[in-house]
Design a protein around this motif. Structure first.
Motif, PDB file in Angstrom:
ATOM      1  N   ARG A 183      27.930  25.213 -14.127  1.00 50.76           N
ATOM      2  CA  ARG A 183      28.805  25.800 -13.115  1.00 50.76           C
ATOM      3  C   ARG A 183      28.427  27.245 -12.815  1.00 50.76           C
ATOM      4  O   ARG A 183      28.664  27.733 -11.711  1.00 50.76           O
ATOM      5  CB  ARG A 183      30.265  25.723 -13.578  1.00 50.76           C
ATOM      6  N   ASN A 211      34.576  21.907 -10.064  1.00 49.30           N
ATOM      7  CA  ASN A 211      35.998  21.971  -9.710  1.00 49.30           C
ATOM      8  C   ASN A 211      36.243  21.575  -8.251  1.00 49.30           C
ATOM      9  O   ASN A 211      37.373  21.531  -7.798  1.00 49.30           O
ATOM     10  CB  ASN A 211      36.570  23.366  -9.984  1.00 49.30           C
ATOM     11  N   SER A 260      35.551  18.387  -5.809  1.00 46.83           N
ATOM     12  CA  SER A 260      35.187  16.972  -5.957  1.00 46.83           C
ATOM     13  C   SER A 260      33.936  16.602  -5.176  1.00 46.83           C
ATOM     14  O   SER A 260      33.081  15.853  -5.668  1.00 46.83           O
ATOM     15  CB  SER A 260      36.350  16.083  -5.498  1.00 46.83           C
ATOM     16  N   CYS A 314      33.010  16.018 -20.146  1.00 48.60           N
ATOM     17  CA  CYS A 314      34.367  16.428 -19.755  1.00 48.60           C
ATOM     18  C   CYS A 314      35.127  16.938 -20.971  1.00 48.60           C
ATOM     19  O   CYS A 314      35.379  16.187 -21.915  1.00 48.60           O
ATOM     20  CB  CYS A 314      35.104  15.242 -19.118  1.00 48.60           C
ATOM     21  N   GLU A 367      39.896  20.984 -20.574  1.00 46.07           N
ATOM     22  CA  GLU A 367      40.257  21.749 -19.387  1.00 46.07           C
ATOM     23  C   GLU A 367      39.694  21.145 -18.104  1.00 46.07           C
ATOM     24  O   GLU A 367      40.140  21.486 -17.007  1.00 46.07           O
ATOM     25  CB  GLU A 367      39.782  23.201 -19.537  1.00 46.07           C
ATOM     26  N   GLU A 368      38.706  20.264 -18.240  1.00 43.25           N
ATOM     27  CA  GLU A 368      38.074  19.675 -17.060  1.00 43.25           C
ATOM     28  C   GLU A 368      38.690  18.338 -16.638  1.00 43.25           C
ATOM     29  O   GLU A 368      38.276  17.763 -15.629  1.00 43.25           O
ATOM     30  CB  GLU A 368      36.565  19.484 -17.314  1.00 43.25           C
ATOM     31  N   TYR A 401      39.742  17.996 -13.051  1.00 47.42           N
ATOM     32  CA  TYR A 401      38.603  17.848 -12.136  1.00 47.42           C
ATOM     33  C   TYR A 401      38.171  16.386 -12.063  1.00 47.42           C
ATOM     34  O   TYR A 401      37.841  15.877 -10.986  1.00 47.42           O
ATOM     35  CB  TYR A 401      37.414  18.705 -12.598  1.00 47.42           C
TER      36      TYR A 401
END
Length: 424
Positions: free
Chosen positions: A253, A324, A326, A349, A352-353, A356
């Protein structure tokens, strides 16, 4: 339908045949006839759908037919503006391939390198210019680029230009364009700002919308591992060692995250390279070139730097960090599902993800298959339990703080009451 049925000039058909193109993709089949008629176009399509040929081929066709044996210095007739160096270079290569028998000349300009060689090519005269916004404005302001003879303008990956903060540069460029021109506007998504921008650029236009999300999701074999953030490097190393001969594109990211992943892989004796905006142009091009040539098996990239990565037979995409947004997930996994090819996309994953992941599954209208338990992998239930425990710990901590605060407040109030008693 074949390209021949579209009525393209013979030199372009010959070049397409050399490239192995026989049948146009959906966006090419819909867009090329519109552009051959000279109409403006709003195209909603993501990278990997064949966009470059969709706008490049008709532009070459028009320019080839309008040459009429003209003499003298070439004048800029077509401009393509795109957000990243990598994508600009790839588009330039496509124009070279599709126009190799037309006698037309193109060049690419972008920032991050000295301008001398780019200026020399512009001075010698070009028909088609592919540019990133910053360098384009810079050379315009220096007087090296004129739009006086411009006939065709393409704004590609408009939504990512917005993400990268190019909106003001794009508005300046649009304000300098000649009123009489054919305009093409491409974006993967159409938020309000992009719609407003397209209205400023386009005249009487037609719209082509290609929605590959579902098709991409269906032809790419997907899987998700539920893994803690701390165990992600171990899982990545394990997967890469299980596939030593595969070409793997790893998505991070952030730029800092990409560098950290590269460091972890080096410690595990896995050769890799990271490309992102902080890398020099030479370093990025070398890494990308080695990856395309198969000399480098693992490439780590941020989403913006990955624009323009087009590698045949890419074996595997790994979402080290889930995006974050899609639609970005679809763009990523589409790297390994080009045209009629299939591929594999695995995602990591952490707790916290999870939101998403839910958004991604809502977009592609299917559940991403859960990968079997692994020594570094949790089950989905365990992830949820851990999240709940984390939230409970946070709740308890806040409650204790409030209790201490109230207790402290009570003691202070008692002291104040005693102090007041003494005063009176």
């Amino acid at each position: 339908m074949t390209f021949k049925e579209l009525g393209l000039a013979d030199p372009i058909l010959k070049a397409l045949q050399v490239e192995g193109y026989e049948n146009p993709t959906p966006i090419q089949e819909q867009a090329i006839p519109i552009l051959l008629k000279g109409k403006d176009l709003l195209g909603v399509a993501q990278t990997g759908t064949g966009k470059t040929a969709a706008f490049g081929v008709p532009i070459l066709h028009h320019l080839y037919n309008s040459q009429n044996g003209q003499q003298g210095k070439r004048r800029l007739k077509a401009l393509v503006v795109t957000p990243t160096r990598e994508l600009a270079i790839q588009i330039g290569e496509s124009f070279t391939a599709y126009g190799k028998f037309t006698g037309l000349r193109n060049t690419v300009i972008f920032g991050g390198v000295k301008q001398n060689s780019q200026v020399n090519k512009l001075r010698s005269g070009v028909d088609i210019l592919v540019a990133t916004p910053g360098r384009l404005l810079d050379l315009m302001n220096q007087g090296y680029i004129s739009f006086r003879d411009l006939e065709f303008v393409v704004l590609d990956e408009a939504d990512h230009m917005l993400d990268m903060g190019f909106i003001h540069d794009i508005k300046k460029i649009i304000s300098k364009l000649p009123p009489k021109r054919q305009s093409l506007f491409f974006s993967a998504t159409m938020p309000k700002d992009i719609v407003a921008l397209s209205r400023k650029m386009l005249g009487d236009f037609e719209r082509v919308t290609i929605k590959p999300e579902q098709a991409t999701a269906e032809k790419v074999e997907q899987g998700v591992y539920f893994v803690s953030k701390g165990d992600k490097p171990k899982l990545l190393i394990l997967l890469l060692k299980e596939r030593p001969n595969d070409s793997v594109l790893v998505f991070s990211r952030t730029k800092h995250g990409a560098d950290k992943i590269g460091k972890k892989l080096r410690q595990a004796d896995i050769m890799s390279a990271a490309i992102h905006g902080n890398k020099s142009q030479n370093a990025r091009q070398k890494a990308l070139g080695d990856f395309k040539d198969g000399k480098l098996k693992v490439l780590i990239a941020t989403d913006i730097a990955a624009r323009g990565i087009d590698v045949e037979e890419l074996s595997l995409v790994i979402n080290y960090d889930l995006p974050n947004i899609s639609e970005t997930y679809v763009h990523r996994i589409g790297r390994t599902g080009r045209a009629s090819a299939t591929g594999i996309a695995l995602s990591f994953c952490d707790t916290e993800e999870q939101p998403y992941l839910r958004d991604i599954e809502k977009l592609i209208q299917q559940e991403v298959p859960r990968m079997p338990p692994h020594q570094f992998v949790d089950s989905e239930d365990e992830v949820v339990i851990k999240k709940e425990k984390k939230q409970q710990r946070s709740h308890n901590s806040n409650r204790n703080r409030n209790r201490n605060s109230n207790s402290s407040g009570g003691q202070n109030n008692h002291k104040n009451r005693n102090r007041n008693r003494r005063r009176y």
